[in-house]
Design a protein around this motif. Structure first.
Motif, short mmCIF file in Angstrom:
data_model
loop_
_atom_site.label_atom_id
_atom_site.label_comp_id
_atom_site.label_asym_id
_atom_site.label_seq_id
_atom_site.Cartn_x
_atom_site.Cartn_y
_atom_site.Cartn_z
N VAL A 22 -7.90 9.49 -3.40
CA VAL A 22 -7.10 8.27 -3.46
C VAL A 22 -6.27 8.24 -4.75
O VAL A 22 -5.08 7.90 -4.75
CB VAL A 22 -8.00 7.02 -3.36
N VAL A 23 -6.90 8.61 -5.87
CA VAL A 23 -6.18 8.64 -7.14
C VAL A 23 -5.09 9.71 -7.11
O VAL A 23 -3.95 9.48 -7.56
CB VAL A 23 -7.17 8.91 -8.29
N PHE A 24 -5.40 10.88 -6.59
CA PHE A 24 -4.41 11.96 -6.48
C PHE A 24 -3.21 11.52 -5.66
O PHE A 24 -2.05 11.73 -6.06
CB PHE A 24 -5.08 13.18 -5.84
N ALA A 25 -3.46 10.91 -4.50
CA ALA A 25 -2.36 10.44 -3.65
C ALA A 25 -1.54 9.37 -4.35
O ALA A 25 -0.31 9.34 -4.23
CB ALA A 25 -2.91 9.91 -2.33
N GLY A 26 -2.23 8.50 -5.10
CA GLY A 26 -1.50 7.47 -5.84
C GLY A 26 -0.59 8.05 -6.89
O GLY A 26 0.57 7.62 -7.04
N VAL A 27 -1.06 9.05 -7.62
CA VAL A 27 -0.23 9.69 -8.66
C VAL A 27 0.98 10.37 -8.03
O VAL A 27 2.11 10.24 -8.53
CB VAL A 27 -1.08 10.70 -9.46
N ILE A 28 0.77 11.09 -6.94
CA ILE A 28 1.89 11.78 -6.28
C ILE A 28 2.91 10.77 -5.76
O ILE A 28 4.13 10.95 -5.94
CB ILE A 28 1.37 12.65 -5.11
N THR A 29 2.43 9.70 -5.14
CA THR A 29 3.35 8.70 -4.57
C THR A 29 4.14 8.00 -5.66
O THR A 29 5.35 7.78 -5.51
CB THR A 29 2.55 7.67 -3.75
N ILE A 30 3.49 7.63 -6.75
CA ILE A 30 4.20 6.97 -7.84
C ILE A 30 5.24 7.91 -8.46
O ILE A 30 6.32 7.47 -8.87
CB ILE A 30 3.19 6.48 -8.90
N LEU A 70 0.80 -1.22 0.00
CA LEU A 70 0.00 0.00 0.00
C LEU A 70 0.84 1.27 0.00
O LEU A 70 0.45 2.27 -0.63
CB LEU A 70 -0.93 -0.01 1.22
N ARG A 71 1.98 1.26 0.66
CA ARG A 71 2.76 2.49 0.80
C ARG A 71 3.29 3.01 -0.53
O ARG A 71 3.71 4.17 -0.61
CB ARG A 71 3.95 2.24 1.74
N ASN A 72 3.29 2.17 -1.58
CA ASN A 72 3.77 2.58 -2.89
C ASN A 72 2.72 3.26 -3.74
O ASN A 72 3.03 3.76 -4.82
CB ASN A 72 4.30 1.36 -3.64
N PHE A 73 1.48 3.30 -3.25
CA PHE A 73 0.38 3.84 -4.05
C PHE A 73 -0.47 4.83 -3.27
O PHE A 73 -1.62 5.08 -3.64
CB PHE A 73 -0.49 2.69 -4.57
N GLY A 74 0.07 5.38 -2.22
CA GLY A 74 -0.67 6.37 -1.44
C GLY A 74 0.15 6.86 -0.28
O GLY A 74 1.24 6.39 -0.01
N PHE A 75 -0.38 7.84 0.44
CA PHE A 75 0.34 8.46 1.53
C PHE A 75 0.37 7.57 2.79
O PHE A 75 1.27 7.70 3.61
CB PHE A 75 -0.28 9.81 1.88
N SER A 76 -0.63 6.72 2.98
CA SER A 76 -0.68 5.84 4.15
C SER A 76 -0.13 4.47 3.80
O SER A 76 0.19 4.19 2.63
CB SER A 76 -2.11 5.73 4.67
N ASP A 77 -0.01 3.61 4.81
CA ASP A 77 0.48 2.26 4.55
C ASP A 77 -0.23 1.27 5.47
O ASP A 77 -1.29 1.57 6.04
CB ASP A 77 2.00 2.18 4.69
#
Length: 374
Positions: free
Chosen positions: A237-245, A35-42
């Motif tokens: 969730v999508v925004f956080a995923g894009v930033i994290t990636i 999870l930590r690779n696709f968002g701010f939380s884990d």
């Protein structure tokens, strides 16, 4: 409160335990899909939130059935069990890390695990261990859970009756803690990596979700795309995923990230449970609950394996903590070969699953009635 067990909680708790194990093995390729690779939380947020959910669900029933005193006694008894497990787990982990360090010549695993305090000052380290001040790497979630569970009797009666009041108080403490520097002390004038003064909010929110989930309510017949809260949560969730990636390519990230947004987001503190981490987890949990409203999917064979691990989360967590340095040792001895990294990651999860199966079988065996003999 209903007595029916929600297997979705067990599933996601088991999944969090798998993610925690993979994240704790350095250079593990399967750690790239957690999870930590696709968002701010884990997985830590999942673990704490569901700990609060399960604790309030279980002890709330005891409170209503047997009264406050019995509920307190059972909560404190469970807290004592967790404390004893923490002491023995730390002793076993140190033994495994010292053993692994003797077989790995290219790295200092003792230093990486934060155990040099025990070598340089063993007497003080033992005292700090008993006071939950000495927490090497991998050991942080369990002391956090011990402290949060020990504080549950203070809020459980009000949480069951007026959950909103407890959430409001918890949120106030969460917001004030970073300003006043509230945290618990750790070794060498340090503080807890998981600050329990702020992480308590996630535990309380889990408990409030358990209370809310037991109350009857009318189903929302609108499609998901016509529910503003769902759409907002999904977009975040999508925004956080894009930033994290984008963190994988720092040059691109720095080039496209506006300064105002960077100042708003960073730093994303795990110790103080940064608001963007908290909001990401809550959004992800809400979206997941909306997309998986039923429980029939938990009957799938693969899902059942995760559910079983989630039912025995303490034992599985402890095994994962002990397997992580062993997997790291084997990977290091084979020069971090990709095939061996995959192999140790899968074997570790397999052993966790086998322990869950054994515990489940042993529980059924002890609960099965003994036939009367003639």
């Amino acid at each position: 409160m209903t007595s029916e067990r929600d297997h979705r909680i067990d599933f996601f708790r088991g999944l969090a335990l798998i993610f925690i194990f993979w994240d704790h093995v350095p250079h593990n390729p399967l750690g790239q899909i957690t999870l930590r690779n696709f968002g701010f939380s884990d997985a830590a947020e999942i673990f704490v939130f569901l700990a609060g959910y399960a604790a309030v669900l279980a002890y709330g029933k005891i409170l209503q059935r047997d009264g406050y005193l019995i509920a307190c006694v059972k909560i404190l008894r469970r807290t004592w069990v967790l404390y004893v497990v923490h002491i023995f787990l730390l002793a076993m982990l140190m033994g495994i890390v010292f053993f692994a360090n003797s077989h790995v010549e290219t790295r200092d695993l003792v230093e990486e695990m934060g155990m040099h305090h025990f070598i340089t000052n063993p007497q003080q380290a033992l005292t700090d261990e008993l006071l939950l001040r000495f927490k090497p790497n991998l050991m942080d979630p369990l002391p956090l859970y011990i402290v949060l569970l020990a504080g549950l009797p203070l809020v459980l009666p009000l949480l069951v009756r007026k959950a909103w009041a407890v959430v409001a108080l918890s949120l106030t403490v969460y917001l004030l803690a970073p300003w006043f520097g509230w945290n618990l002390a750790a070794i060498k004038d340090g503080v807890w990596y998981f600050n329990p003064v702020v992480w308590q909010l996630l535990f309380v929110l889990g408990g409030a979700a358990a209370i809310y989930g037991q109350r009857p309510r009318l189903p929302d017949t609108r499609s998901l795309m016509h529910q503003p809260l769902f759409v907002s949560a999904a977009l975040y969730v999508v925004f956080a995923g894009v930033i994290t990636i984008s963190w994988r390519w720092p040059e691109i990230h720095d080039a496209v990230m506006p300064a105002w947004l960077s100042n708003l987001l960073y730093p994303i503190s795990k110790t103080d449970l940064s608001p963007v981490r908290l909001m990401h987890f809550l959004a992800l949990a809400y979206v997941t609950a909306k997309l998986l409203p039923g429980r029939s999917w938990t009957r799938n064979w693969w899902a059942q394996q995760s559910c079983r691990m989630g039912r025995y989360s303490l034992e599985i967590f402890c095994l994962g903590v002990l397997l992580a340095p062993l997997a790291d040792m084997i990977n290091a001895m084979t020069n971090d070969a990709f095939a061996m990294q995959i192999f140790t990651a899968l074997v570790g999860v397999g052993l966790m699953g086998l322990l869950g199966a054994w515990l489940d079988f042993n529980k059924r065996l002890t609960q099965s009635p003994i036939p009367a003999t003639a």
